[in-house]
Design an enzyme around this catalytic site. Structure first.
Site, PDB file in Angstrom:
ATOM      1  N   SER A 158      -3.360  15.486   4.486  1.00  0.00           N
ATOM      2  CA  SER A 158      -3.521  14.430   3.492  1.00  0.00           C
ATOM      3  C   SER A 158      -2.231  13.610   3.452  1.00  0.00           C
ATOM      4  CB  SER A 158      -3.890  15.043   2.137  1.00  0.00           C
ATOM      5  OG  SER A 158      -4.193  14.029   1.206  1.00  0.00           O
ATOM      6  N   HIS A 172      -7.533  12.803   4.493  1.00  0.00           N
ATOM      7  CA  HIS A 172      -8.014  12.135   3.283  1.00  0.00           C
ATOM      8  C   HIS A 172      -7.675  10.646   3.382  1.00  0.00           C
ATOM      9  CE1 HIS A 172      -7.616  16.144   0.871  1.00  0.00           C
ATOM     10  NE2 HIS A 172      -8.683  16.109   1.628  1.00  0.00           N
ATOM     11  N   ASP A 192      -7.297  21.182  -1.176  1.00  0.00           N
ATOM     12  CA  ASP A 192      -8.367  21.102  -0.177  1.00  0.00           C
ATOM     13  C   ASP A 192      -7.876  21.742   1.119  1.00  0.00           C
ATOM     14  OD1 ASP A 192     -10.744  20.451   1.117  1.00  0.00           O
ATOM     15  OD2 ASP A 192     -10.101  18.406   1.589  1.00  0.00           O
TER      16      ASP A 192
END
Length: 195
Positions: free
Chosen positions: A17, A44, A137
Site C-alpha cells: 500500500s 491499494h 490488509d
C-alpha cells in the site's frame, strides 16, 4: 531465517500500500525475463482513477507486465497488477478473475482476497510477500498462505515506508521470514533458478 524451497510449479503474490512503488521497484526489476513463475500484485489504488502501476513497471521490468483481465489464464514470466476497484482472485483452473464484491479493510482490490484465493489453488507452491502499508490488509491472507503450506515473506518494518502492514502480518503469521527488500528480491530471483 531463510524459507524452505517451494515445490514447482508455483506462483508469487505480492501486496503493498503506502510506499508501494519504491518497494516494488526494488523487487520486480530484479526478476529476469522468462521467470518461471507468475507474479500477481495488489496495490491499494484509488478506485476512481486509472492505475498507472502496470504502465510504470512495464518500463522497469524484464518480465512481461500487464493489468489483469477477467478469466485470463496465468502465464509464467508475467506480472499481473490488480485493476482499480476490482478484487483480483485466482480460480481453481489457474485463471484470474475480477470481482466487485464489497471492499475488505476499506480496499478494493484487497490483498487478503488475492492471497486467500491463491493459497487455495497453489497451496505449498505459493510465495506470499507483504510489503509496506498503512492498514492490516494482507495479514489474514498471509496467514492463509502459511496455513496452506506456502512461504510467507514480510518486508522488515524498520525499512518499510509505513510499518503498519508488515507489523500486522508478522503478528498474524509469526513463522513468516522477515527480510529487507534486497533479500526478498534475491530470494525470488533464486526461486527462478531452481530446477
Amino acid at each position: 531465517m531463510t524459507p524452505e524451497p517451494i515445490p514447482s510449479p508455483g506462483a508469487v503474490v505480492i501486496g503493498a500500500s503506502a510506499g508501494a512503488v519504491d518497494a516494488l521497484s526494488a523487487i520486480l526489476p530484479a526478476l529476469p525475463k522468462g521467470y518461471p513463475l507468475s507474479v500477481m500484485v495488489v496495490v491499494h489504488v484509488p478506485p476512481d482513477k486509472k492505475s498507472v502501476m502496470a504502465e510504470l513497471f512495464r518500463n522497469k521490468c524484464r518480465m512481461d507486465v500487464c493489468e489483469a483481465d477477467d478469466k485470463e489464464p496465468l502465464v509464467p514470466g508475467t506480472v499481473y497488477f490488480a485493476p482499480p476497484d476490482y478484487h483480483l482472485l485466482v480460480e481453481p483452473d489457474r485463471r484470474l478473475s475480477l470481482s466487485s464484491e464489497e471492499p475488505v479493510h476499506y480496499s478494493r482490490p484487497a490483498i487478503d482476497v488475492l492471497f486467500e484465493s491463491a493459497a487455495d489453488v497453489f497451496e505449498a507452491g505459493l510465495v506470499g510477500v507483504l510489503l509496506t502499508g498503512a492498514s492490516s490488509d494482507g495479514a489474514r491472507g498471509l496467514r492463509a498462505v502459511c496455513d496452506a503450506g506456502g512461504t510467507a515473506l514480510v518486508q522488515h518494518p524498520d525499512e518499510a515506508a509505513v510499518a503498519t502492514m508488515p507489523r500486522a502480518a508478522i503478528a498474524a503469521c509469526p513463522s513468516a521470514s522477515v527480510m529487507y527488500l534486497e533479500q526478498i528480491a534475491a530470494y525470488l530471483r533464486d526461486l527462478g533458478r531452481r530446477p
